[in-house]
Design an enzyme around this catalytic site. Structure first.
Site, short mmCIF file in Angstrom:
data_model
loop_
_atom_site.label_atom_id
_atom_site.label_comp_id
_atom_site.label_asym_id
_atom_site.label_seq_id
_atom_site.Cartn_x
_atom_site.Cartn_y
_atom_site.Cartn_z
N CYS A 126 8.26 0.98 4.68
CA CYS A 126 6.94 0.90 5.35
C CYS A 126 6.92 -0.20 6.39
CB CYS A 126 5.83 0.67 4.33
SG CYS A 126 6.07 1.51 2.78
N HIS A 136 -2.30 4.77 7.03
CA HIS A 136 -0.97 4.17 6.83
C HIS A 136 0.11 5.23 7.00
CE1 HIS A 136 2.21 1.73 5.38
NE2 HIS A 136 2.09 1.92 4.09
N SER A 168 -4.19 3.20 0.39
CA SER A 168 -4.16 3.75 1.75
C SER A 168 -3.77 5.22 1.68
CB SER A 168 -3.16 2.96 2.59
OG SER A 168 -1.92 2.88 1.92
N LYS A 222 -6.00 0.78 5.00
CA LYS A 222 -6.93 1.49 4.13
C LYS A 222 -7.78 2.50 4.90
CE LYS A 222 -9.09 2.73 0.68
NZ LYS A 222 -9.14 3.99 1.45
#
Lengths: 135, 385
Positions: B83, B332, B207, B328
């Protein structure tokens, strides 16, 4: 997981075998061949007792592919009595009965299965320590 | 080392883009950034992406996207750090320009996640964890964060509802961001009612799975001075790492990689947390927001949630976070997130953040986290003109 990959991890999955650092005495699980404390080579096998306590836990309602049949299931971080921490499922216990600090012990269970034709993976789970009967 | 500026920004709306493929998303963001910068060519392209192979069957994104964007022939590679891929790609671009190896560098973060349903995506995301010792046990990424959150509540005495301010703040800010996935007001009451995903993590702690792309154009700072935008320079760019698996960390409730990354960034920029006007942190889960605030020095250990409860994370608080909705509410799209964060800090420093403008923002920080804290990339941006 592939057949060869499962075979490579057999000592960890079935015996909780890690390593001991000959230089500083650190006990290591999972094995990593280099001591995380003193960075010396650490390749001497060491088998852990399998006893520990729950450091934290949660219940998985939305599982990753390969674990759908088992959901919901409880996973935990288990602090082994020798020091290292292990990520594993809890078994033989209702989620509501689990609490932080609960004593647990390793058992061998089916972890995942890849359909009718695929590999069935066995390995460690942890259950509440059974009360010993005097005999 | 040369001073590096961000001379162009671009982004797609975050959401479920069933009508757009990976390459089209990347192109849209790149074209917007190049137009913003007024450039038509570049020396190199770095693509931040995590899951293109697993979720679209496509790897080799560097050459693919360079060609698709009409830039066939230039240096182009994909950068992967789970990520944290987006900000890792920005750092590679920074290194190239700062080191004098390239003048104009394009960076695009792109992710396409919604072509598959739940379990497949959950398994793909779990690849950021340790495959042999975490993912193989059936632990999802949500579960890893739930393990951290429960222990945090246990050690520091918080209740579940104490985490509500992170979702309330992110969604309040997302309301005014046209590119955010959600335009949905969240209240402490709706947080309390949200369905549980992995106890104690509920839907509003988490998210969303989504698609999106964001891009920046980097160049030596002299280039920036010739443009109409306020000049935004990269004052710091740093990566810190930690053990991949939570069980291998010295203290699971301390994000050592984030602390190292932030510390290195503060050293490079010659400043500390007190000088930071806003912080785009990696609020993939509420607990990550709390731990990030602590690791970066905005709160003492165990006080990250207290900071949020005291209202200090809102646009008018001591350290505004998720100013455009964060992971959020903006969303994401994992490998794109780090670039979205940097685009949003630039919007704030240019004074282009609309209703979400942090007053007099001059120095902003963006921190992108790979996995549950193993790769952490921090950038500090400064408006200099």
């Amino acid at each position: 997981m592939t057949l060869a990959g499962t075979w490579r991890l057999r000592h960890q999955r079935y015996q909780l075998q890690g390593e001991v650092c000959e230089k500083c005495g650190s006990l290591i699980f999972p094995p990593r061949d280099v001591c995380p404390e003193c960075e010396a080579p650490a390749k001497t096998p060491y088998t852990f007792s399998g006893r520990g306590e729950v450091y934290s836990y949660t219940t998985v309602y939305h599982p990753p592919a390969g674990f759908e049949e088992d959901a919901p299931y409880t996973v935990a971080l288990v602090r082994l009595e020798e020091g290292p921490m292990v990520t594993a499922q809890l078994t033989d216990v209702d989620a509501e009965q689990v609490e932080i600090g609960m004593p647990v012990e390793m058992v061998t269970r089916r972890i995942s299965a890849e359909g009718e034709e695929g590999i069935i993976t066995y390995g460690y789970k942890f259950r509440p320590v059974l009360r010993r009967t005097r005999g | 080392m040369r001073d590096v500026a961000i001379i162009g920004i671009g982004q797609t709306k975050v959401g479920e883009h069933w009508d757009l493929g990976l390459r089209h998303l990347a192109l849209e963001a790149l074209q917007a950034a190049m137009k913003d910068a007024g450039v038509e060519r570049a020396d190199a392209l770095y693509v931040g992406n995590m899951l293109s192979g697993e979720l679209t069957g496509q790897e080799h994104l560097g050459a693919l996207i360079a060609d698709f964007a009409g830039l066939r022939g230039i240096e182009a590679v994909k950068i992967e750090a789970a990520c944290g891929s987006g900000a890792a790609a920005v750092r590679m671009g920074y290194i190239a320009v700062a080191g004098g190896l390239a003048d104009v560098v394009l960076v695009v973060g792109v992710e396409k996640m919604t072509d598959y349903l739940g379990p497949r995506v959950t398994a793909a995301l779990a690849m950021a964890a340790d495959a042999d010792y975490e993912a193989s046990q059936g632990v999802s990424f949500v579960a890893l964060n739930a393990l951290l959150m429960r222990r945090y509540m246990h050690e520091f005495g918080y209740r579940k509802e104490d985490f509500a301010p992170f979702a309330v703040n992110a969604h309040a800010n997302g309301m005014n961001n046209p590119n955010a996935m959600f335009h949905l007001k969240v209240t402490p009451e709706s947080y309390a009612r949200a369905p549980m995903i992995a106890d104690p993590v509920n839907l509003l702690d988490s998210s969303p799975v989504c698609d999106g792309a964001a891009a920046v154009v980097l160049a030596p700072i002299e280039w920036a001075r010739q443009l109409d935008h306020p000049v935004v320079r990269i004052a710091a760019s740093a990566i810190g790492t930690d053990a991949l698996a939570i069980h291998d960390r010295r203290d699971p409730l301390t994000l050592e990689g984030a602390a190292l990354s932030a510390h290195r960034a503060y050293q490079q920029a010659g400043l500390g947390p007190k000088e930071i006007d806003l912080f785009e942190l990696h609020d993939a889960f509420s607990i990550m927001a709390a731990l990030s605030l602590e690791a970066a020095g905005f709160a003492e250990k165990g006080k990250g949630v207290r900071l949020a409860l005291d209202g200090e994370i809102t646009l008018h608080g001591r350290i505004p976070i998720a100013t455009m909705g964060g992971l959020k509410a903006r969303g994401h799209p994992v490998g794109a997130t780090g670039v979205y964060q940097i685009v949003e800090v630039v919007q704030q420093l240019r004074g282009e953040a609309g209703d979400n403008q942090v007053p007099d923002a001059r120095i902003g920080m963006a921190q992108n986290i790979g996995g549950s804290g193993a790769t952490v990339i921090t950038h500090i941006l400064e408006r200099v003109g």
